[in-house]
Design a protein around this motif. Structure first.
Motif, short mmCIF file in Angstrom:
data_model
loop_
_atom_site.label_atom_id
_atom_site.label_comp_id
_atom_site.label_asym_id
_atom_site.label_seq_id
_atom_site.Cartn_x
_atom_site.Cartn_y
_atom_site.Cartn_z
N ALA A 1 0.83 -1.21 0.00
CA ALA A 1 0.00 0.00 0.00
C ALA A 1 0.86 1.26 0.00
O ALA A 1 0.51 2.28 -0.61
CB ALA A 1 -0.92 -0.01 1.21
N ARG A 2 2.01 1.18 0.67
CA ARG A 2 2.93 2.32 0.70
C ARG A 2 3.78 2.40 -0.56
O ARG A 2 4.12 3.49 -1.03
CB ARG A 2 3.84 2.18 1.94
CG ARG A 2 4.79 3.34 2.18
CD ARG A 2 5.36 3.29 3.59
NE ARG A 2 6.08 2.05 3.85
CZ ARG A 2 7.39 1.90 3.62
NH1 ARG A 2 8.10 2.89 3.11
NH2 ARG A 2 7.97 0.75 3.90
N ALA A 3 4.11 1.24 -1.13
CA ALA A 3 5.04 1.19 -2.26
C ALA A 3 4.40 1.60 -3.59
O ALA A 3 5.06 2.26 -4.42
CB ALA A 3 5.61 -0.22 -2.39
N ILE A 4 3.15 1.20 -3.82
CA ILE A 4 2.54 1.41 -5.14
C ILE A 4 2.54 2.88 -5.57
O ILE A 4 2.89 3.18 -6.73
CB ILE A 4 1.12 0.80 -5.18
CG1 ILE A 4 1.20 -0.73 -5.05
CG2 ILE A 4 0.40 1.19 -6.46
CD1 ILE A 4 2.13 -1.39 -6.05
N PRO A 5 2.17 3.84 -4.71
CA PRO A 5 2.25 5.24 -5.16
C PRO A 5 3.66 5.66 -5.58
O PRO A 5 3.83 6.39 -6.56
CB PRO A 5 1.77 6.03 -3.93
CG PRO A 5 0.91 5.06 -3.17
CD PRO A 5 1.57 3.73 -3.37
N HIS A 6 4.67 5.20 -4.85
CA HIS A 6 6.05 5.53 -5.21
C HIS A 6 6.42 4.88 -6.55
O HIS A 6 7.16 5.48 -7.35
CB HIS A 6 7.01 5.05 -4.12
CG HIS A 6 6.92 5.84 -2.85
ND1 HIS A 6 7.34 7.15 -2.76
CD2 HIS A 6 6.47 5.50 -1.62
CE1 HIS A 6 7.15 7.59 -1.53
NE2 HIS A 6 6.62 6.61 -0.81
N MET A 7 5.93 3.67 -6.79
CA MET A 7 6.23 3.00 -8.06
C MET A 7 5.55 3.71 -9.23
O MET A 7 6.12 3.79 -10.32
CB MET A 7 5.80 1.53 -7.98
CG MET A 7 6.61 0.71 -6.99
SD MET A 7 6.11 -1.02 -6.92
CE MET A 7 6.68 -1.60 -8.54
N ARG A 8 4.37 4.24 -9.00
CA ARG A 8 3.70 5.00 -10.07
C ARG A 8 4.51 6.24 -10.42
O ARG A 8 4.66 6.59 -11.60
CB ARG A 8 2.28 5.39 -9.63
CG ARG A 8 1.32 4.22 -9.57
CD ARG A 8 -0.13 4.69 -9.60
NE ARG A 8 -1.03 3.54 -9.55
CZ ARG A 8 -1.67 3.12 -8.47
NH1 ARG A 8 -1.51 3.77 -7.32
NH2 ARG A 8 -2.47 2.07 -8.51
N VAL A 9 5.04 6.90 -9.41
CA VAL A 9 5.89 8.07 -9.66
C VAL A 9 7.14 7.66 -10.43
O VAL A 9 7.56 8.34 -11.38
CB VAL A 9 6.27 8.75 -8.32
CG1 VAL A 9 7.34 9.82 -8.55
CG2 VAL A 9 5.05 9.37 -7.66
N ALA A 10 7.73 6.54 -10.04
CA ALA A 10 8.97 6.07 -10.68
C ALA A 10 8.74 5.70 -12.14
O ALA A 10 9.54 6.06 -13.02
CB ALA A 10 9.53 4.87 -9.91
N THR A 11 7.65 4.97 -12.43
CA THR A 11 7.39 4.58 -13.83
C THR A 11 7.08 5.80 -14.69
O THR A 11 7.51 5.88 -15.84
CB THR A 11 6.24 3.56 -13.92
OG1 THR A 11 5.08 4.09 -13.27
CG2 THR A 11 6.63 2.24 -13.28
N ALA A 12 6.38 6.78 -14.11
CA ALA A 12 6.09 8.01 -14.86
C ALA A 12 7.37 8.79 -15.12
O ALA A 12 7.57 9.34 -16.21
CB ALA A 12 5.08 8.87 -14.10
N ALA A 13 8.27 8.82 -14.13
CA ALA A 13 9.54 9.54 -14.29
C ALA A 13 10.40 8.89 -15.36
O ALA A 13 11.02 9.57 -16.19
CB ALA A 13 10.28 9.59 -12.96
N LEU A 14 10.45 7.55 -15.36
CA LEU A 14 11.24 6.85 -16.37
C LEU A 14 10.63 7.04 -17.75
O LEU A 14 11.35 7.24 -18.74
CB LEU A 14 11.35 5.36 -16.03
CG LEU A 14 12.20 4.52 -16.98
CD1 LEU A 14 13.61 5.10 -17.13
CD2 LEU A 14 12.27 3.08 -16.50
N SER A 15 9.32 7.00 -17.84
CA SER A 15 8.64 7.23 -19.11
C SER A 15 8.99 8.60 -19.67
O SER A 15 9.29 8.76 -20.86
CB SER A 15 7.12 7.09 -18.93
OG SER A 15 6.44 7.34 -20.14
N ALA A 16 8.97 9.62 -18.80
CA ALA A 16 9.30 10.99 -19.23
C ALA A 16 10.76 11.09 -19.65
O ALA A 16 11.09 11.74 -20.65
CB ALA A 16 9.00 11.97 -18.10
#
Length: 254
Positions: A232-247
């Motif tokens: 529950a704590r990790a998923i929001p951070h992973m969404r940020v990380a995947t968006a950052a890598l995509s950008a």
């Protein structure tokens, strides 16, 4: 006249890369009929381009007359993966700082995944996956996250080609079971490896949106630490990380 020759040359390059992409999408090898069915190019043009690609080592013809990606692509892929690994390292390190568990990036590589970058957990007991390691699609979090981004026909083709070897007693072992799991991944937005690759280890994985080649980021660690509360704590951070890598990839490709 010179401009016409230049245009024809550019068109030939585009067509050659189209054939390489088609073979890659087929899992790394394809019959001539399969290639022809996926492109509008005339058969003589396909023959000519494939002969050229075989001659310079970017495609090879197998004993069964099918065409496969050639050895000269390996060096290009290795260099590209190193560059991608360097681009992603700060993003993975930020994840480890926030969550305390090992973070990885893997890409679709034929009918398997290849790990191209890792940031290790500071814990003495941690998950270590060697960069360059190839693993199954159906038995890893990153593999399932990538498969969930593909259409069912391509999933079936890739998994049938690789087989469904059971790494642990918990590894998915049938296509029906896999398709049910992929539907669940699409619904919740991330994949879970429940001790399917290694007993005692749980992994959360998420595909990178808009990536030029299918890829996923994962966080993994012992099941005693990677719990529901951790997820529950990790998923929001992973969404940020995947968006950052995509950008970052979008900027690099401009």
């Amino acid at each position: 006249m010179a401009e016409a020759k230049t245009t024809a040359g550019v068109q030939s390059v585009e067509r050659a890369f189209e054939l390489l992409e088609l073979i890659a999408r087929a899992g790394g090898e394809a019959a001539l009929s399969e290639i022809a069915s996926e492109t509008s190019l005339p058969l003589p043009t396909i023959h000519r381009l494939l002969r050229t690609l075989v001659g310079i080592g970017y495609v090879r013809q197998l004993a069964n007359r099918r065409y496969a990606l050639g050895p000269r692509l390996i060096r290009l892929g290795e260099v590209a993966n190193r560059q991608l690994g360097a681009l992603s390292t700060p993003i993975l390190k930020a994840l480890v700082t926030e969550l305390g568990e090992s973070a990885n990036i893997a890409v679709l590589d034929g009918d398997m995944v290849t790990y191209i970058s890792q940031a290790q957990s500071p814990h003495s007991m941690r998950m270590i996956t060697e960069v360059g390691r190839r693993s199954s699609l159906h038995g890893t979090g990153v593999g399932k996250a990538i498969l969930a981004e593909l259409d069912d026909e391509r999933v079936q083709r890739l998994v049938n080609q690789a087989g469904m070897r059971q790494q642990t007693p918990k590894t998915i072992s049938s296509m029906d079971q896999l398709f049910i799991e992929l539907d669940a991944i699409r619904a919740r937005g991330f994949a879970i490896d429940e001790e399917e690759q290694e007993l005692g280890v749980r992994c959360l994985a998420m595909a990178v949106p808009g990536a030029p080649t299918p890829m996923a980021i994962s966080i993994s660690g012992p099941i005693t630490r990677v719990t529901e509360e951790f997820a529950a704590r990790a998923i929001p951070h992973m969404r940020v990380a995947t968006a950052a890598l995509s950008a970052a990839l979008a900027v690099a490709n401009d």
